[in-house]
Design an enzyme around this catalytic site. Sequence first.
Site, mmCIF file in Angstrom:
data_model
loop_
_atom_site.group_PDB
_atom_site.id
_atom_site.type_symbol
_atom_site.label_atom_id
_atom_site.label_comp_id
_atom_site.label_asym_id
_atom_site.label_seq_id
_atom_site.Cartn_x
_atom_site.Cartn_y
_atom_site.Cartn_z
ATOM 1 N N HIS A 103 38.207 38.886 41.322
ATOM 2 C CA HIS A 103 38.746 38.617 42.653
ATOM 3 C C HIS A 103 40.122 39.030 42.251
ATOM 4 O O HIS A 103 41.002 39.160 41.208
ATOM 5 C CB HIS A 103 38.762 37.046 42.800
ATOM 6 C CG HIS A 103 39.196 36.084 41.714
ATOM 7 N ND1 HIS A 103 38.638 35.977 40.602
ATOM 8 C CD2 HIS A 103 40.372 35.370 41.368
ATOM 9 C CE1 HIS A 103 39.314 35.266 39.683
ATOM 10 N NE2 HIS A 103 40.502 34.980 40.101
ATOM 11 N N HIS A 105 44.066 38.783 43.812
ATOM 12 C CA HIS A 105 45.080 37.747 44.476
ATOM 13 C C HIS A 105 45.961 38.622 45.388
ATOM 14 O O HIS A 105 46.622 39.604 44.787
ATOM 15 C CB HIS A 105 45.877 36.968 43.501
ATOM 16 C CG HIS A 105 45.161 36.260 42.518
ATOM 17 N ND1 HIS A 105 44.838 34.908 43.014
ATOM 18 C CD2 HIS A 105 44.473 36.257 41.578
ATOM 19 C CE1 HIS A 105 44.063 34.143 42.008
ATOM 20 N NE2 HIS A 105 43.740 35.262 41.132
#
Length: 144
Positions: A103, A105
Amino acid sequence: MIPKDENCILCKIAAGTIPCYKLYEDDLLLCFLDVFPIVSGHTLVIPKGHYRSVLHTPAEVLAAVNLRIPKLARAAVAGVQAEACHVLTNCGVEAGQSVDHLHYHILPRFEGDGYKLNWPSGKLDPTHAARLQVSIGQALKGTP
Ligand SMILES: [Zn+2]
């Protein structure tokens, strides 16, 4: 076939079995608000496939995800009238990765927002730099 992990919270979010504050979705990725934001507009971008981190993701998947990140980052910045942003990903527990699914950010930044990225800089020793050039250079030759 897209890899999945039935115990992974981000796979569940990608599959829609756990709700999210969705901002964008296509066949490859999902972009949504982090429910534990560091700053206003803190956004996550995940591939729908379960890949542990950049270190474990096929280059073609990373390339496709990264082709979409500039638009998503510009929108996150514009959407909260920020001046700048961080785009970052942690690769492994020792690097601060808390969920075992790649993931990114997107952290919009504002003048005086109070967030401090802990980045204590050192000074690269020339002897150590030469050793690193050799060891990383050798590793590059054997890395797909
Ligand atoms: Zn996953």
